[in-house]
Design an enzyme around this catalytic site. Structure first.
Site, short mmCIF file in Angstrom:
data_model
loop_
_atom_site.label_atom_id
_atom_site.label_comp_id
_atom_site.label_asym_id
_atom_site.label_seq_id
_atom_site.Cartn_x
_atom_site.Cartn_y
_atom_site.Cartn_z
N SER A 249 41.19 -3.70 59.10
CA SER A 249 40.63 -4.50 58.00
C SER A 249 39.27 -5.11 58.34
CB SER A 249 41.59 -5.64 57.66
OG SER A 249 41.64 -6.57 58.75
N ALA B 62 48.03 1.78 58.51
CA ALA B 62 47.48 0.65 59.28
C ALA B 62 47.95 -0.66 58.65
CB ALA B 62 45.96 0.72 59.28
N THR B 63 47.89 -1.71 59.44
CA THR B 63 48.21 -3.04 58.92
C THR B 63 47.14 -4.02 59.37
OG1 THR B 63 49.51 -3.60 60.88
CG2 THR B 63 50.74 -2.73 59.00
N ILE B 64 46.94 -5.05 58.58
CA ILE B 64 46.18 -6.20 59.08
C ILE B 64 47.22 -7.00 59.87
CG2 ILE B 64 46.48 -7.43 56.84
CD1 ILE B 64 43.91 -9.01 57.52
N SER B 65 46.91 -7.29 61.12
CA SER B 65 47.89 -7.98 61.97
C SER B 65 48.17 -9.38 61.44
CB SER B 65 47.37 -8.08 63.41
OG SER B 65 47.18 -6.79 63.95
N THR C 173 46.65 6.40 68.23
CA THR C 173 47.05 7.82 68.14
C THR C 173 45.84 8.74 68.01
OG1 THR C 173 47.12 7.62 65.75
CG2 THR C 173 49.20 7.29 66.92
N ASP D 73 37.20 2.31 64.56
CA ASP D 73 38.45 2.83 64.02
C ASP D 73 38.30 4.34 63.86
OD1 ASP D 73 40.91 1.07 62.53
OD2 ASP D 73 40.88 3.23 62.16
N HIS D 74 39.41 5.08 63.92
CA HIS D 74 39.27 6.54 63.83
C HIS D 74 39.46 7.06 62.40
CE1 HIS D 74 43.79 7.47 64.82
NE2 HIS D 74 43.64 6.46 63.98
N ASP E 204 37.29 7.67 68.49
CA ASP E 204 38.59 7.52 69.15
C ASP E 204 38.50 6.34 70.12
OD1 ASP E 204 40.95 7.64 70.51
OD2 ASP E 204 40.81 9.77 71.03
#
Ligand code: SAH
Length: 225
Positions: A91, A59-62, A220, A112-113, A146
């Site tokens: 995050s 994952a990323t912090i946008s 996903t 978040d999954h 999900d």
């Protein structure tokens, strides 16, 4: 456009985003000023760079300019008292900004999954007194699930933000919008992704507007391990 807004403090980052036209409204500026990106970014060194950063679990912090763009698009529906769903909350940064925009009478659910990211988001928010108060009062809640199915428990929402690229337009998400309500969602089309703004009109009809090309982590299946 993306990188020249970087700053050396939260204040200078937000000021630069504003100066460069990426933040257009006072309300978004104020809300982003109130949330210190260093509480959510993986390292203090890069916290005020206008770039995405890895937060683990693929994952990323946008990037801040993407957070700004999402807030600006959803703004007409982020009124005090509004109900918001932040899908792929990662995050927790944007969830916190939304909470500031909808005020103490509004509610925001971050979903978040990946459980460690659900926990991380709450830990990040608890680094500030204001964030702790929002968690304690239930104004902000982080849940595991999900996100492609939304979060029916707290629906319908004035605004839905999707922070990961969807493989298709998921019906269940637009069903969970109020009428009127708006969703900001990156959608994969072949090898490219575009931001769509999906509006549910007062009469319940749906209108989709395609904005610009982006690169997001995909929405996903949860990892099985
Ligand atoms: N807005 C977040 C973006 C995090 S990256 C931020 O700026 O910090 C995208 C997030 O989407 C990841 O945390 C990932 O775990 C999550 N994600 C991916 N597929 C998902 C799904 N099906 N349901 C819920 N979350 C999902």
């Amino acid at each position: 456009m993306a990188w020249r807004s970087s700053g050396t403090s939260n204040e200078s980052l937000i000021t630069n985003l504003s100066r460069n036209g990426l933040i257009r409204s006072e309300r978004v500026k104020e809300a982003m000023m109130k949330v210190d990106r260093a509480h959510y970014a993986p390292s203090h060194r890069d916290a005020y760079e206008d770039s995405p950063q890895p937060i683990g679990h693929h994952a990323t912090i946008s990037a801040p300019h993407m957070h700004a763009s999402a807030c600006e698009s959803l703004l007409p529906h982020l009124h005090p008292g509004a109900r918001v769903l932040d899908i792929g909350s990662g995050s927790g940064y944007l969830t916190a900004v939304f909470a500031n925009l909808v005020g103490p009478s509004g509610t925001v659910v971050g979903i978040d999954h990946i459980q460690p990211l659900v926990d991380l988001a709450a830990q990040n928010m608890a680094k500030s007194e204001a964030g702790r108060a929002m968690l304690d009062s239930g104004q902000v809640e982080f849940v595991k699930g999900d996100g492609r199915k939304g979060w029916a428990e707290a629906a319908p929402y004035d605004a839905i933000h999707v922070g990961a690229a969807a493989a298709e337009h998921h019906e269940e998400l637009s069903e969970q919008l109020k009428a009127p309500g708006r969703m900001f969602v990156p959608v994969e089309e072949g090898n490219v992704q575009h931001i769509y703004v999906v509006d549910k009109k007062e009469d319940g009809s749906i209108e989709k507007e395609k904005l610009y090309g982006v690169r997001y982590v995909p929405l996903t299946d949860a990892p099985s391990a």
